[in-house]
Design an enzyme around this catalytic site. Structure first.
Site, PDB file in Angstrom:
ATOM      1  N   LYS A   1       0.869  -1.189   0.000  1.00  0.00           N
ATOM      2  CA  LYS A   1       0.000   0.000   0.000  1.00  0.00           C
ATOM      3  C   LYS A   1       0.894   1.224   0.000  1.00  0.00           C
ATOM      4  O   LYS A   1       2.045   1.153   0.442  1.00  0.00           O
ATOM      5  CB  LYS A   1      -0.872   0.022   1.260  1.00  0.00           C
ATOM      6  CG  LYS A   1      -2.073   0.924   1.144  1.00  0.00           C
ATOM      7  CD  LYS A   1      -3.224   0.202   0.487  1.00  0.00           C
ATOM      8  CE  LYS A   1      -4.361   1.116   0.145  1.00  0.00           C
ATOM      9  NZ  LYS A   1      -5.560   0.346  -0.259  1.00  0.00           N
TER      10      LYS A   1
ATOM     11  N   ASP B   1      -6.703   4.365  -4.892  1.00  0.00           N
ATOM     12  CA  ASP B   1      -7.439   4.263  -3.622  1.00  0.00           C
ATOM     13  C   ASP B   1      -8.070   5.653  -3.454  1.00  0.00           C
ATOM     14  O   ASP B   1      -8.200   6.384  -4.446  1.00  0.00           O
ATOM     15  CB  ASP B   1      -6.491   3.894  -2.470  1.00  0.00           C
ATOM     16  CG  ASP B   1      -7.227   3.404  -1.228  1.00  0.00           C
ATOM     17  OD1 ASP B   1      -7.552   2.223  -1.152  1.00  0.00           O
ATOM     18  OD2 ASP B   1      -7.507   4.227  -0.314  1.00  0.00           O
TER      19      ASP B   1
HETATM   20  N1  GLU Z   1      -7.222   0.313  -3.163  1.00  0.00           N
HETATM   21  C1  GLU Z   1      -7.950  -0.900  -3.459  1.00  0.00           C
HETATM   22  C2  GLU Z   1      -8.014  -1.773  -2.219  1.00  0.00           C
HETATM   23  O1  GLU Z   1      -8.093  -1.264  -1.121  1.00  0.00           O
HETATM   24  C3  GLU Z   1      -7.455  -1.591  -4.728  1.00  0.00           C
HETATM   25  C4  GLU Z   1      -6.012  -1.953  -4.779  1.00  0.00           C
HETATM   26  C5  GLU Z   1      -5.513  -2.439  -6.129  1.00  0.00           C
HETATM   27  O2  GLU Z   1      -6.295  -2.465  -7.083  1.00  0.00           O
HETATM   28  O3  GLU Z   1      -4.336  -2.789  -6.207  1.00  0.00           O
HETATM   29  O4  GLU Z   1      -8.034  -2.965  -2.274  1.00  0.00           O
END
Ligand code: GLU
Length: 449
Positions: free
Chosen positions: A129, A169
């Site tokens: 992340k 995100d």
């Molecule tokens: N931000 C999204 C999540 O919390 C998607 C992450 C992604 O597609 O890599 O899962």
């Protein structure tokens, strides 16, 4: 006290002593440790090998400076982060969040949850992340572009299509991914699979924009089907009005539900005629305006500036929190109980506190944790990576069908795991244990790395 209990208590104390100041991270870890105990008891090899502590400490945490300039020539600086949390199941994978609340604690809680979420998809992706405390609100197009370029100048040193694949995100959508992708390409050459959530023109996946919201509704659909029930005529409230909320509303309505409300950081709306999703899209996706403007254009909609949508008194069946972390505390959970809600399914990451989950459970409300219910977004990101590697785009239907079957598998896996190790329909325990087992097996088989 068993050895496993002693191990878990000791670990929890150590984590609290070390990271006492990282509130959200501790919240995510506590929730996790709280539920895996019966599984750990049944499988002592995991505590003997100290796998939990190895999971709690990220493989790598990168923090960096992002200098950028406003349109007026003002010199600004923000902090950027990327946590490469766990690569036992594949390259690091997870979104980037641009929001003023972002700090190490937020990025670590999101990264930690992402490990198990990604494991639950059964696709080959590890957990990561990232993001920044940059606030995109009120910034010009040029400022957003320059910020993204500066962010990528540093981040590009650490990512790659087989190393770490960021996506969107909160605060990071197709526009930002485009600027980030352009900067990466300028520095490293074209690498289609280095980011997901790309615009369709250059190797984005059909249905990626819809995936988290659609996936959330598919998850609940399978849960309802288990009880010979469906979305038809169910009354629903949603928080948020971003990507996740919009497509959850659209799909719930397509399945016959009535969705009465949604929100943004300025307040919430209740629309007695049901949310007009086309108008919501126009206001939020195209004009980038506030939810108040929605209420002004609808005859039977009311805008509430104060208070949370979760404190609104209304009879309804399903709550879909799709805004951000910590929206539902005990007070809001009590209101959900009073409203007669039967299911709470999280489109956001950790919108419900552990104390609130306890209130919901006591009242017999089925709680679907985000790491299972909102995994559709990252799952379709992994399908985008597959298309990028194949150099063949899939149709919308292909991606959407695959998403639905992934959500069905996740639901059934959580349900069955809960039945085996915890209480029936304790989907929080089911999700944590099923995700953990997959990662732990991979970690042990790869040795001390
Ligand atoms: N931000 C999204 C999540 O919390 C998607 C992450 C992604 O597609 O890599 O899962």
């Amino acid at each position: 006290m068993t050895n496993v209990k002693r191990y878990l208590e000791g670990l929890q104390k150590k984590v609290h002593d070390t990271y006492g100041h990282q509130e959200e991270f501790l919240q995510a870890v506590d929730e996790f440790l709280h539920t895996v105990a019966p599984f750990m008891e049944a499988n002592p090899q995991y505590s003997e090998k100290n796998i939990l502590e190895m999971l709690i400490i990220p493989e790598r945490l990168i923090e960096f400076r992002i200098p950028w300039m406003t349109d007026n020539g003002e010199w600004c600086v923000n902090t950027g982060y990327r946590v490469q949390y766990n690569s036992a199941l594949g390259p690091f994978k997870g979104g980037l969040r641009f929001h003023p609340t972002v700090n190490q604690s937020i990025i670590k809680f999101l990264g930690f949850e992402q490990i198990f979420k990604n494991a639950l998809t059964s696709l080959p992706i590890g957990g990561g992340k990232g993001g920044s405390d940059f606030d995109p609100k009120g910034k010009s197009e040029g400022e957003i572009m320059r910020f993204c370029q500066s962010f990528m100048q540093e981040l590009q040193k650490y990512i790659g299509a087989d190393i770490d694949i960021p996506a969107g995100d909160i605060g990071v959508g197709g526009r930002e991914i485009g600027y980030l992708f352009g900067e990466f390409k300028r520095l490293n050459g074209y690498q289609a699979g280095v980011l997901t959530g790309k615009p369709l023109a250059y190797w984005g996946s059909l249905a990626r924009t819809e995936a988290t919201g659609f996936g959330l509704v598919y998850f609940v659909q399978h849960l309802l089907a288990d009880a010979q029930d469906s979305f038809t005529d169910k009354k629903v409230l949603v928080s948020g009005s971003g990507n996740v909320a919009i497509y959850a509303i659209q799909k719930a309505q397509a399945f016959g539900a009535q969705v009465f409300g949604c929100s943004d950081s300025s307040g919430y709306v209740i629309d007695e005629d049901g949310i007009d999703v086309d108008l919501l899209k126009e206001i939020k996706e195209i004009r980038r305006e506030r939810i108040r403007d929605y209420a002004e254009k609808r005859p039977n909609a009311t805008f509430y500036e104060k208070g949370s949508i979760w404190n609104h008194s209304l009879d309804y069946d399903i709550a879909l929190p799709c805004a951000t972390q910590n929206e539902i505390y005990e007070k809001e959970a009590n209101q959900l109980v009073a409203n007669g809600v039967k299911i709470v399914a999280e489109g956001a990451n950790m919108p419900t506190t552990l104390a609130a989950v306890t209130v919901l459970k006591k009242a017999g409300i089925v709680y679907c944790p985000g790491k299972a219910a909102n995994a559709g977004g990252v799952a379709v990101s992994a399908l985008e990576m597959a298309q990028n590697s194949q150099r063949v785009p899939w149709t919308f239907k292909q991606v959407d069908d695959e998403l639905n079957s992934i959500m069905k598998n996740i639901y059934e896996n959580c349900r069955d795991t809960a039945l085996k190790y915890a209480e029936p329909m304790d989907l929080m325990a089911g999700a944590n244990i099923a995700g953990f087992e997959r990662v732990a097996i991979a970690m042990i088989s790869q040795g001390l790395v």
